[in-house]
Scaffold this motif. Structure first.
Motif, mmCIF file in Angstrom:
data_model
loop_
_atom_site.group_PDB
_atom_site.id
_atom_site.type_symbol
_atom_site.label_atom_id
_atom_site.label_comp_id
_atom_site.label_asym_id
_atom_site.label_seq_id
_atom_site.Cartn_x
_atom_site.Cartn_y
_atom_site.Cartn_z
ATOM 1 N N MET A 122 0.828 -1.205 0.000
ATOM 2 C CA MET A 122 0.000 0.000 0.000
ATOM 3 C C MET A 122 0.863 1.255 0.000
ATOM 4 N N ARG A 123 1.903 1.262 0.845
ATOM 5 C CA ARG A 123 2.787 2.422 0.914
ATOM 6 C C ARG A 123 4.019 2.084 1.739
ATOM 7 N N GLU A 124 5.027 2.940 1.639
ATOM 8 C CA GLU A 124 6.244 2.799 2.437
ATOM 9 C C GLU A 124 6.061 3.539 3.751
ATOM 10 N N VAL A 125 6.560 2.952 4.822
ATOM 11 C CA VAL A 125 6.569 3.589 6.139
ATOM 12 C C VAL A 125 8.028 3.845 6.481
ATOM 13 N N ASP A 126 8.392 5.140 6.668
ATOM 14 C CA ASP A 126 9.805 5.442 6.919
ATOM 15 C C ASP A 126 10.011 6.226 8.209
ATOM 16 N N GLU A 127 9.062 6.085 9.133
ATOM 17 C CA GLU A 127 9.246 6.672 10.462
ATOM 18 C C GLU A 127 8.530 5.804 11.487
ATOM 19 N N ARG A 128 8.979 5.903 12.719
ATOM 20 C CA ARG A 128 8.388 5.135 13.809
ATOM 21 C C ARG A 128 6.909 5.489 13.929
ATOM 22 N N ALA A 129 6.050 4.473 14.049
ATOM 23 C CA ALA A 129 4.605 4.716 14.100
ATOM 24 C C ALA A 129 3.925 3.658 14.955
ATOM 25 N N GLU A 130 2.769 3.999 15.460
ATOM 26 C CA GLU A 130 1.963 3.054 16.220
ATOM 27 C C GLU A 130 1.053 2.300 15.262
ATOM 28 N N ALA A 131 1.104 0.984 15.302
ATOM 29 C CA ALA A 131 0.189 0.142 14.542
ATOM 30 C C ALA A 131 -0.883 -0.334 15.518
ATOM 31 N N THR A 132 -1.754 -1.186 15.083
ATOM 32 C CA THR A 132 -2.888 -1.629 15.886
ATOM 33 C C THR A 132 -2.518 -1.954 17.328
ATOM 34 N N ASP A 133 -1.582 -2.849 17.532
ATOM 35 C CA ASP A 133 -1.232 -3.251 18.894
ATOM 36 C C ASP A 133 0.267 -3.271 19.139
ATOM 37 N N ARG A 134 1.005 -2.552 18.301
ATOM 38 C CA ARG A 134 2.461 -2.552 18.461
ATOM 39 C C ARG A 134 3.057 -1.308 17.812
ATOM 40 N N THR A 135 4.346 -1.115 18.033
ATOM 41 C CA THR A 135 5.065 -0.001 17.433
ATOM 42 C C THR A 135 5.860 -0.504 16.236
#
Length: 77
Positions: free
Chosen positions: A28-41
């Motif tokens: 879907m896309r690139e993630v290039d920074e720390r982020a919160e997902a559903t139940d984890r980082t």
């Protein structure tokens, strides 16, 4: 050997192993920074980006490093 960042891009069909099973999905896309997902980082960075994926079977989203994924070629003409 891990694929380089440029090998996978938006809307590529990919597969990976999860709990001993093959899983398919779409980038879907690139993630290039720390982020919160559903139940984890998601510990992504510009040096070690992750990809946000949509799983084919369930429609759920996942965030993975690119190393465990391979392009499947589904949907190519």
């Amino acid at each position: 050997m891990a694929k380089s960042r440029k090998d996978l891009s938006h809307e590529d069909d990919v597969s990976w192993q999860s709990h001993g099973r093959d899983v398919g999905g779409t980038v879907m896309r690139e993630v290039d920074e720390r982020a919160e997902a559903t139940d984890r980082t998601v510990d992504a960075s510009k040096e070690e980006p992750h990809d946000k994926l949509k799983k084919d079977r369930t429609g759920q989203q996942a965030d993975l490093r690119q190393e465990p994924m391979s392009r499947t070629g589904r949907g190519e003409s």
